[in-house]
Design a protein around this motif. Sequence first.
Motif, PDB file in Angstrom:
ATOM      1  N   THR A   1     -34.390 -34.125 -40.137  1.00  0.00           N
ATOM      2  CA  THR A   1     -35.733 -33.521 -40.035  1.00  0.00           C
ATOM      3  C   THR A   1     -36.719 -34.659 -39.807  1.00  0.00           C
ATOM      4  OG1 THR A   1     -35.943 -33.663 -42.414  1.00  0.00           O
ATOM      5  CG2 THR A   1     -35.159 -31.569 -41.527  1.00  0.00           C
TER       6      THR A   1
ATOM      7  N   ARG B   1     -40.811 -37.120 -43.955  1.00  0.00           N
ATOM      8  CA  ARG B   1     -40.916 -36.113 -45.023  1.00  0.00           C
ATOM      9  C   ARG B   1     -39.776 -36.345 -46.004  1.00  0.00           C
ATOM     10  NH1 ARG B   1     -41.256 -29.577 -45.375  1.00  0.00           N
ATOM     11  NH2 ARG B   1     -42.498 -29.760 -47.274  1.00  0.00           N
TER      12      ARG B   1
ATOM     13  N   PRO C   1     -43.973 -31.256 -37.280  1.00  0.00           N
ATOM     14  CA  PRO C   1     -42.933 -30.560 -36.498  1.00  0.00           C
ATOM     15  C   PRO C   1     -42.562 -31.307 -35.223  1.00  0.00           C
ATOM     16  CG  PRO C   1     -44.662 -29.040 -37.173  1.00  0.00           C
ATOM     17  CD  PRO C   1     -45.135 -30.403 -37.554  1.00  0.00           C
TER      18      PRO C   1
ATOM     19  N   CYS D   1     -39.576 -33.423 -35.547  1.00  0.00           N
ATOM     20  CA  CYS D   1     -38.433 -32.786 -36.204  1.00  0.00           C
ATOM     21  C   CYS D   1     -37.636 -31.937 -35.205  1.00  0.00           C
ATOM     22  CB  CYS D   1     -38.947 -31.900 -37.341  1.00  0.00           C
ATOM     23  SG  CYS D   1     -37.619 -30.963 -38.114  1.00  0.00           S
TER      24      CYS D   1
ATOM     25  N   VAL E   1     -35.580 -29.639 -35.755  1.00  0.00           N
ATOM     26  CA  VAL E   1     -35.471 -28.231 -36.193  1.00  0.00           C
ATOM     27  C   VAL E   1     -36.604 -27.400 -35.567  1.00  0.00           C
ATOM     28  CG1 VAL E   1     -35.461 -26.695 -38.207  1.00  0.00           C
ATOM     29  CG2 VAL E   1     -34.313 -28.929 -38.328  1.00  0.00           C
ATOM     30  N   TRP E   2     -37.750 -28.047 -35.399  1.00  0.00           N
ATOM     31  CA  TRP E   2     -38.906 -27.343 -34.810  1.00  0.00           C
ATOM     32  C   TRP E   2     -38.570 -26.842 -33.395  1.00  0.00           C
ATOM     33  CZ3 TRP E   2     -42.957 -24.582 -35.259  1.00  0.00           C
ATOM     34  CH2 TRP E   2     -43.936 -24.519 -34.277  1.00  0.00           C
TER      35      TRP E   2
ATOM     36  N   CYS F   1     -45.184 -26.447 -42.520  1.00  0.00           N
ATOM     37  CA  CYS F   1     -44.593 -27.780 -42.484  1.00  0.00           C
ATOM     38  C   CYS F   1     -45.671 -28.840 -42.718  1.00  0.00           C
ATOM     39  CB  CYS F   1     -43.905 -27.992 -41.131  1.00  0.00           C
ATOM     40  SG  CYS F   1     -43.327 -29.678 -40.875  1.00  0.00           S
TER      41      CYS F   1
ATOM     42  N   CYS G   1     -37.763 -28.091 -46.388  1.00  0.00           N
ATOM     43  CA  CYS G   1     -36.984 -28.064 -45.135  1.00  0.00           C
ATOM     44  C   CYS G   1     -35.814 -27.079 -45.233  1.00  0.00           C
ATOM     45  CB  CYS G   1     -36.476 -29.463 -44.808  1.00  0.00           C
ATOM     46  SG  CYS G   1     -37.821 -30.575 -44.353  1.00  0.00           S
TER      47      CYS G   1
ATOM     48  N   CYS H   1     -37.177 -23.733 -44.434  1.00  0.00           N
ATOM     49  CA  CYS H   1     -37.553 -23.704 -43.014  1.00  0.00           C
ATOM     50  C   CYS H   1     -36.302 -23.553 -42.141  1.00  0.00           C
ATOM     51  CB  CYS H   1     -38.280 -25.015 -42.694  1.00  0.00           C
ATOM     52  SG  CYS H   1     -38.720 -25.207 -40.984  1.00  0.00           S
ATOM     53  N   LYS H   2     -35.251 -24.283 -42.516  1.00  0.00           N
ATOM     54  CA  LYS H   2     -34.004 -24.212 -41.735  1.00  0.00           C
ATOM     55  C   LYS H   2     -33.356 -22.832 -41.878  1.00  0.00           C
ATOM     56  CE  LYS H   2     -32.666 -29.090 -41.768  1.00  0.00           C
ATOM     57  NZ  LYS H   2     -31.728 -30.088 -42.310  1.00  0.00           N
TER      58      LYS H   2
HETATM   59  S1  SF4 Z   1     -40.415 -28.098 -42.704  1.00  0.00           S
HETATM   60 FE1  SF4 Z   1     -39.177 -27.536 -40.936  1.00  0.00          FE
HETATM   61  S2  SF4 Z   1     -40.242 -28.394 -39.181  1.00  0.00           S
HETATM   62 FE2  SF4 Z   1     -41.037 -29.408 -41.013  1.00  0.00          FE
HETATM   63  S3  SF4 Z   1     -39.821 -31.275 -41.216  1.00  0.00           S
HETATM   64 FE3  SF4 Z   1     -38.846 -29.693 -42.484  1.00  0.00          FE
HETATM   65  S4  SF4 Z   1     -37.340 -28.750 -41.147  1.00  0.00           S
HETATM   66 FE4  SF4 Z   1     -38.741 -29.900 -39.851  1.00  0.00          FE
END
Ligand code: SF4
Length: 392
Positions: free
Chosen positions: A284, A288, A297, A300, A302-303, A322, A329, A332-333
Amino acid sequence: MRPTGPVHLGHYHGVLKNWVKLQHEYECFFFVADWHALTTKYQSPDKILPATWDLVIDWLAAGVNPGSANLFIQSRVPEQAELHLLLSMITPLSWLERAPAYKEYLDQHRDGDNASFGVLGYPLLQTADVLAYRAGLVPVGADQAPHVELAREISRRFNHLYGTEQDFASNAEAAVRKLGKKTGKLYSELRLAFTRYGDADALATAQALIREQGSLTLADKERLLGYLEGDSVAILPEPHAVLSASAAKMPGLDGRKMSNAYGNIIPLRAEPDDVARSLRNMPTDPKRVRLSDPGNPDDCPVWQFHLVFTPENEQVAVSEKCRSAGWGCIECKQCVVDRIVTEQAPVRERAKHFEENQDLVHSIVAEGTEKARDAARATLEEVRDAMGLAYR
Ligand code: SF4
């Protein structure tokens, strides 16, 4: 598409969704490029056959419909190889040496493997793949666009060498009259829009218009196709690239581009648990570290999945959570895992049907191959005629 591994989510969004759309708009030929796979995988041929059938199942599962498109295997159409050979006679070596994929190959193999003739000839084989079907449009990613440009240059060279005709312009004008008043006028307007203003849509429309004229002879069709772009008969019409519209690039599990070559993929047919495990292990935003740290984001991978799988009207909320450390995370994932699994569900169900009915898959390919061979045979007859090889 080369049979070098399972279709992954990046292919699905970047390529297959586009195919599914195109199949309703055009007559489509989609094939498994098993010869192309051999250019770099010639030492492991045992993987090609199972990967080929798997690939076809992935296409069918993604919604490619054999009722709308022809699905076949490249090596089952030997006419493509013959065209490759014949085109090799007229293609300057320097055109192949400057192809970006060849240069890239040399860069990546400075101290190992020497490039084979197959690697050098790869874009020429692609040219034969396209011209054998006299394809008007070729759906490709931006990296492959130079190869379509090469196909255009080779078709132009071929038509210039073998398609010249005395009184071409007056013969072409006579063919325009045969279209009838209304269609002839439309053809002339479209031709003007392309030759004077470079309007590519007008060219594509005019090509489609000519192809659907059942009452014209093949010679007149080739004249009119050639007249759209130049002053010779278009025995092999120039193809055009249709760039895939995928805006978001799907990263792989290690943050690099998702690719079978990097071993960082999520297969289209992955089990839900595997999707969850893969996403859990994805990197990520490195800044963070703690739950209370705000993230970015844009840093990252994942975004990028959210950009593809999360509905647009919910993406702002994801980004804000985020940036404000409003969620962790893991949460979010999980949100993106749920989206992926939901989208995969009907695909996996269709795939199961075809996995359990391999005979059906084989017969779909056999039927597609027959249609592809018919089209390629017709082209090769013309090409042999033009090159002085019409033994009868
Ligand atoms: S919250 Fe989601 S978008 Fe933000 S760093 Fe974590 S995984 Fe990535």
